[in-house]
Design a protein around this motif. Sequence first.
Motif, PDB file in Angstrom:
ATOM      1  N   GLU A 253      92.317  80.421  53.323  1.00 27.82           N
ATOM      2  CA  GLU A 253      92.505  80.795  51.917  1.00 27.82           C
ATOM      3  C   GLU A 253      93.958  81.187  51.664  1.00 27.82           C
ATOM      4  O   GLU A 253      94.559  80.809  50.651  1.00 27.82           O
ATOM      5  CB  GLU A 253      91.596  81.983  51.560  1.00 27.82           C
ATOM      6  N   GLU A 256      96.173  78.103  51.707  1.00 21.21           N
ATOM      7  CA  GLU A 256      96.014  77.332  50.474  1.00 21.21           C
ATOM      8  C   GLU A 256      96.737  78.020  49.315  1.00 21.21           C
ATOM      9  O   GLU A 256      97.388  77.371  48.494  1.00 21.21           O
ATOM     10  CB  GLU A 256      94.518  77.186  50.148  1.00 21.21           C
ATOM     11  N   PHE A 257      96.626  79.344  49.256  1.00 22.61           N
ATOM     12  CA  PHE A 257      97.286  80.118  48.202  1.00 22.61           C
ATOM     13  C   PHE A 257      98.803  79.937  48.278  1.00 22.61           C
ATOM     14  O   PHE A 257      99.476  79.742  47.269  1.00 22.61           O
ATOM     15  CB  PHE A 257      96.923  81.604  48.358  1.00 22.61           C
ATOM     16  N   GLU A 259     100.446  77.415  49.625  1.00 22.07           N
ATOM     17  CA  GLU A 259     100.788  76.037  49.242  1.00 22.07           C
ATOM     18  C   GLU A 259     100.809  75.879  47.728  1.00 22.07           C
ATOM     19  O   GLU A 259     101.705  75.242  47.170  1.00 22.07           O
ATOM     20  CB  GLU A 259      99.780  75.065  49.872  1.00 22.07           C
ATOM     21  N   ASP A 260      99.824  76.485  47.068  1.00 22.90           N
ATOM     22  CA  ASP A 260      99.758  76.416  45.606  1.00 22.90           C
ATOM     23  C   ASP A 260     100.967  77.102  44.967  1.00 22.90           C
ATOM     24  O   ASP A 260     101.429  76.695  43.885  1.00 22.90           O
ATOM     25  CB  ASP A 260      98.469  77.074  45.094  1.00 22.90           C
ATOM     26  N   ALA A 261     101.461  78.141  45.640  1.00 23.81           N
ATOM     27  CA  ALA A 261     102.616  78.882  45.118  1.00 23.81           C
ATOM     28  C   ALA A 261     103.935  78.249  45.545  1.00 23.81           C
ATOM     29  O   ALA A 261     105.007  78.726  45.165  1.00 23.81           O
ATOM     30  CB  ALA A 261     102.560  80.333  45.593  1.00 23.81           C
ATOM     31  N   GLY A 262     103.854  77.163  46.349  1.00 26.37           N
ATOM     32  CA  GLY A 262     105.060  76.477  46.817  1.00 26.37           C
ATOM     33  C   GLY A 262     105.796  77.228  47.912  1.00 26.37           C
ATOM     34  O   GLY A 262     107.013  77.075  48.074  1.00 26.37           O
TER      35      GLY A 262
END
Length: 365
Positions: A253, A256-257, A259-262
């Motif tokens: 999790e 993934e978080f 990655e979503d935030a770059g």
Amino acid sequence: MALKCGIVGLPNVGKSTLFNCLSSAKAQSANFPFCTIEPNVGIINVPDPRLEKLEELVDPERVVPNTMEIVDIAGLVKGASEGEGLGNQFLGNIRETDASLHVIRCFDDGNIIHVDGSVDPIRDKETIDMELQLKDLETVEKRVEKAKKVARSGDKDAKKAVEFFETVVQNLEEGKSIRSMELTEDQDILVKELNLITAKKVLYVCNIDEASLESGNAYVDKVKEIAAAENAGVIMISAQLEADIAELEDYEERKEFLEDAGLEEPGVNKLIRNAYELLNLSTYFTAGVKEVRAWTILKGMTAPQAAGVIHSDFEKKFIRAEVIKYEDFVEFGSEAGAKEAGKLSAEGKEYVVENGDVMHFLTGA
């Protein structure tokens, strides 16, 4: 090595939020000045991918990372040098640290009260600096008077001390911190004897909004400009984003978080490494089936001094060190593989340990 960094700044700039992300210890984090009344202390692991790689190769019974002590110190306000707010307590706590992580608010948010009513990072920095400089000025002026009394007897060292401390007084009165001064070795000793606050190293931590993470903002640019003049470091971090990351227990999790935030890793990892660098620290490793361990040393330490970090007897009874460069250990997969490839060297007392060395010490009886 018991070295510690103090997190400092004005009330409500994100110090305690950041501390909570760095440490498993929980400081009360509230939108209210002085919510951190006692310094909260946390022992944090220093993230190091090299240690993880050595663990993978050696498969030891246990792994011990480097650690660092972080202290969350109560927010400072104007007049602290005269005891305002929690001033005297703050100044006493910061004296006990080796370096400062100075958190500066570099974001706009009408829901979070600023102690001075508006966001102005340079004003905030100067407020902290001025209070610390005033406290150092008080300390140095007392020292000058003592040195003058001794100098009257003809003591040459005392005369030199008077001249030096009068220069320090002038710098402090001009609003210049002692860390911005070029000091000789003897002058550095005099400063350390007084444990002057503005002589300590500082890393400015710009607490920004998530939207500014990639390229910063105008507030950060101002901090960078003024920090360059005193050879201080600057790092950007979003304390709120880090708090969100820290709440995620599951590794996938969290990944993934990020990655979503770059982001490749949490910002606190970068902050910890910067703090480690700020303290002029380096790492060497010991790697055996019982334990793979990272050891903290000061840069420039010799092999016997590095051995002494494990146990004082190791320094006294040092014979030689067997050294494998980290890159060679990884390339050949093990100590045996590196040795077979001729990548293990025997080093004596004059050897200066390099960052990442994998070492084994031989000592006498």
